[in-house]
Design an enzyme around this catalytic site. Structure first.
Site, mmCIF file in Angstrom:
data_model
loop_
_atom_site.group_PDB
_atom_site.id
_atom_site.type_symbol
_atom_site.label_atom_id
_atom_site.label_comp_id
_atom_site.label_asym_id
_atom_site.label_seq_id
_atom_site.Cartn_x
_atom_site.Cartn_y
_atom_site.Cartn_z
ATOM 1 N N CYS A 25 57.868 53.834 -0.404
ATOM 2 C CA CYS A 25 58.461 54.231 -1.691
ATOM 3 C C CYS A 25 59.742 53.440 -1.952
ATOM 4 O O CYS A 25 60.663 53.440 -1.129
ATOM 5 C CB CYS A 25 58.739 55.740 -1.654
ATOM 6 S SG CYS A 25 59.724 56.305 -3.027
ATOM 7 N N CYS A 28 62.849 55.578 -1.815
ATOM 8 C CA CYS A 28 63.193 55.923 -0.424
ATOM 9 C C CYS A 28 63.878 54.734 0.250
ATOM 10 O O CYS A 28 64.806 54.912 1.039
ATOM 11 C CB CYS A 28 61.942 56.318 0.359
ATOM 12 S SG CYS A 28 61.391 58.005 0.082
ATOM 13 N N ASN A 106 60.093 61.496 -16.528
ATOM 14 C CA ASN A 106 58.751 61.109 -16.931
ATOM 15 C C ASN A 106 57.754 61.741 -15.968
ATOM 16 O O ASN A 106 58.077 62.026 -14.809
ATOM 17 C CB ASN A 106 58.596 59.588 -16.910
ATOM 18 C CG ASN A 106 59.287 58.944 -18.098
ATOM 19 O OD1 ASN A 106 59.263 59.482 -19.205
ATOM 20 N ND2 ASN A 106 59.898 57.799 -17.877
ATOM 21 N N HIS A 117 62.930 61.341 -10.252
ATOM 22 C CA HIS A 117 64.191 60.748 -10.720
ATOM 23 C C HIS A 117 64.489 61.210 -12.125
ATOM 24 O O HIS A 117 63.594 61.342 -12.952
ATOM 25 C CB HIS A 117 64.151 59.210 -10.656
ATOM 26 C CG HIS A 117 62.947 58.612 -11.309
ATOM 27 N ND1 HIS A 117 61.714 58.593 -10.700
ATOM 28 C CD2 HIS A 117 62.775 58.029 -12.521
ATOM 29 C CE1 HIS A 117 60.835 58.008 -11.498
ATOM 30 N NE2 HIS A 117 61.446 57.669 -12.623
HETATM 31 P P1 AMP Z 1 59.595 56.037 -14.549
HETATM 32 O O1 AMP Z 1 58.727 55.301 -15.499
HETATM 33 O O2 AMP Z 1 60.187 57.282 -15.152
HETATM 34 O O3 AMP Z 1 58.920 56.290 -13.222
HETATM 35 O O4 AMP Z 1 60.854 55.125 -14.282
HETATM 36 C C1 AMP Z 1 60.981 54.282 -13.175
HETATM 37 C C2 AMP Z 1 62.189 53.444 -13.456
HETATM 38 O O5 AMP Z 1 62.591 52.838 -12.247
HETATM 39 C C3 AMP Z 1 61.956 52.318 -14.468
HETATM 40 O O6 AMP Z 1 62.812 52.516 -15.578
HETATM 41 C C4 AMP Z 1 62.285 51.060 -13.670
HETATM 42 O O7 AMP Z 1 62.951 50.106 -14.448
HETATM 43 C C5 AMP Z 1 63.140 51.596 -12.552
HETATM 44 N N1 AMP Z 1 63.142 50.835 -11.314
HETATM 45 C C6 AMP Z 1 62.067 50.400 -10.601
HETATM 46 N N2 AMP Z 1 62.473 49.765 -9.485
HETATM 47 C C7 AMP Z 1 63.818 49.813 -9.484
HETATM 48 C C8 AMP Z 1 64.821 49.320 -8.592
HETATM 49 N N3 AMP Z 1 64.515 48.662 -7.471
HETATM 50 N N4 AMP Z 1 66.114 49.542 -8.914
HETATM 51 C C9 AMP Z 1 66.431 50.199 -10.043
HETATM 52 N N5 AMP Z 1 65.543 50.679 -10.912
HETATM 53 C C10 AMP Z 1 64.246 50.496 -10.642
HETATM 54 ZN ZN ZN Z 2 60.450 58.203 -2.041
#
Ligand code: AMP
Ligand code: ZN
Length: 131
Positions: A25, A28, A106, A117
């Site tokens: 993950c 994680c 989401n 998150h």
């Molecule tokens: P969701 O669509 O609600 O699952 O949002 C996941 C979010 O995580 C997206 O807005 C991505 O841009 C963000 N994301 C994915 N990988 C990373 C990362 N390594 N660092 C910061 N944000 C991330």
């Molecule tokens: Zn996790």
């Protein structure tokens, strides 16, 4: 003073390892420190860092250290971890003097990272469709 800081960091590192429950993950990995991120807030149960692909001037992800999969799938034992997300949101809202902001989760096909998150977004204009 330095010793106190070292002890605090060691405790945080131990907690991060304890909470790292899913080795594949991405969040994680950020919690464990394996993937670097600019952590803007940290407390016992949560961390917060900027979204890598922001949709607004301020776009922060608030993440429980524990690998909880979704906002609708958490267990009673996770209550304090979930509550901590809201506590962190308040701190970040105050710290950034945000007078207009949105908190969002989401789910289902809208959720891309299967580690719970909260999105904290703020800025002149937020397009709802982008979240
Ligand atoms: P969701 O669509 O609600 O699952 O949002 C996941 C979010 O995580 C997206 O807005 C991505 O841009 C963000 N994301 C994915 N990988 C990373 C990362 N390594 N660092 C910061 N944000 C991330
Ligand atoms: Zn996790």
């Amino acid at each position: 003073m330095v010793l106190k800081k070292v002890k605090f960091l060691a405790k945080e590192a131990a907690l991060r390892l304890k909470y790292m429950t899913n080795k594949d993950c991405i969040f994680c990995k950020i919690v464990s420190g394996e993937v670097r991120s600019n952590i803007v807030y940290e407390a016992k149960r949560v961390i917060a860092f900027p979204d890598i692909n922001p949709i607004a001037a301020t776009h922060i992800l608030i993440v429980p250290k524990k690998h909880i999969e979704s906002a609708v799938g958490f267990q009673k034992a996770d209550t304090e971890d979930v509550m901590a997300l809201f506590g962190a949101a308040k701190k970040l809202v105050d710290k950034n003097s945000l007078d207009a902001y949105r908190l969002a989760f989401n789910g289902g096909k809208f959720q891309h990272v299967p580690h719970l998150h909260m999105h904290l977004v703020a800025g002149k204009k937020i397009e709802w469709s982008k979240l």
